[in-house]
Enzyme design. Structure first.
Site, PDB file in Angstrom:
ATOM      1  N   ASP A  57       0.610  -1.271  -0.514  1.00 51.29           N
ATOM      2  CA  ASP A  57       0.117   0.159  -0.083  1.00 51.29           C
ATOM      3  C   ASP A  57       0.806   1.242  -0.129  1.00 51.29           C
ATOM      4  OD1 ASP A  57      -1.646  -1.943   0.827  1.00 51.29           O
ATOM      5  OD2 ASP A  57      -2.829  -1.189   2.241  1.00 51.29           O
ATOM      6  N   HIS A 208       4.168  -2.511   3.290  1.00 51.21           N
ATOM      7  CA  HIS A 208       4.203  -0.506   2.408  1.00 51.21           C
ATOM      8  C   HIS A 208       4.947   0.102   1.951  1.00 51.21           C
ATOM      9  CE1 HIS A 208       0.311  -0.782   5.955  1.00 51.21           C
ATOM     10  NE2 HIS A 208       0.676   0.059   5.179  1.00 51.21           N
TER      11      HIS A 208
HETATM   12 ZN    ZN Z   1      -2.623   2.332   3.399  1.00 52.62          ZN
END
Ligand code: ZN
Length: 245
Positions: A57, A208
């Site tokens: 993400d 991430h």
């Molecule tokens: Zn996010």
């Protein structure tokens, strides 16, 4: 198991800065179906290798995403990237590279707001602006959506579905945004994969490659943890999330 779930929920709530309370907790828990279901992870196949969906993400991040793409390519692994729309339009070539490498790309909103607090019009704008921009960039449809922080309210997933987006959450979160070592991430991931194995569930892992707080964030610990996970997962099958639709 319950302790683990509460730990995850608590960390997400703390991350989102959400106020305490039953409703906000439910709105943030990734496994909650209170506000409509989302794709988490299926059961593992009865025969054949156990499955892992690696998902990243808050990119594309010019500092880290190229390294991650190199690592995945070297190991012939496809993953899923939930892009922030405003970042994708600033990093067009990088977004195209992710797509050209065969990874799945999803919508992670334009500005990464907490969607449990936005009005319907704002939610729709965040999702549709991102979907439209990425589709134009790639010349391919975007059909997956992950809400920032996992936060949602009753209208959020309905709006996503109206836009042709399947909502996706996760069943493992690496807490890599606050990790102080790659070993921390690895230990946490391995513990939770073992839990999924015991329960017969495939793994939908959030990590991430970027940060909603700023572009260019260092995610070296994340990349090292992915390298280790791949090395220790020779008996597993890596899939993109669209394989589970
Ligand atoms: Zn996010």
């Amino acid at each position: 198991m319950l302790g683990e779930m509460i730990e995850i929920g608590a960390s997400i709530a703390a991350f989102a800065g959400a106020a305490a309370g039953g409703y906000s907790y439910a709105s943030l828990a990734p496994w909650s179906t209170l506000f409509g279901g989302a794709l988490t992870a299926p059961s593992n196949p009865v025969s054949g290798p156990r499955q892992i969906a690696l998902t990243f993400d808050d990119g594309p991040n010019p500092r880290m995403t190229p390294q991650l793409l190199d690592l995945l390519e070297k190991n012939k692994i496809k993953a899923t990237f939930f892009l922030i729309g405003s970042y994708a339009t600033q990093q067009k070539e990088l977004a195209r590279r992710i797509h050209a490498a065969g990874h799945a790309i999803g919508d992670h909103t334009w500005t990464h707001p907490n969607l449990s607090r936005t009005g319907a019009a704002k939610t729709r704008e965040e999702l549709s602006r991102t979907k439209d921009a990425i589709e134009q960039l790639l010349g391919a449809p975007v059909t997956l959506f992950r809400p920032p922080f996992g936060a949602r309210q009753p209208a959020t997933f309905r709006i996503a579905r109206e836009l042709g987006l399947t909502p996706v959450t996760w069943n493992i979160i690496g807490n890599d945004w606050k990790a102080e070592s790659s070993e921390y991430i690895t230990a946490r991931i391995n513990r939770q994969i073992a839990r999924n194995d015991r329960q017969g569930n495939a793994t939908n892992l959030v990590l991430h490659d970027g940060s909603h707080r700023a572009q260019g964030m260092d995610r070296s610990f994340t990349i090292e943890a992915v390298r280790r996970l791949i090395a220790s997962s020779t008996d597993r099958h890596f899939v993109t999330l669209d394989a589970w639709l």
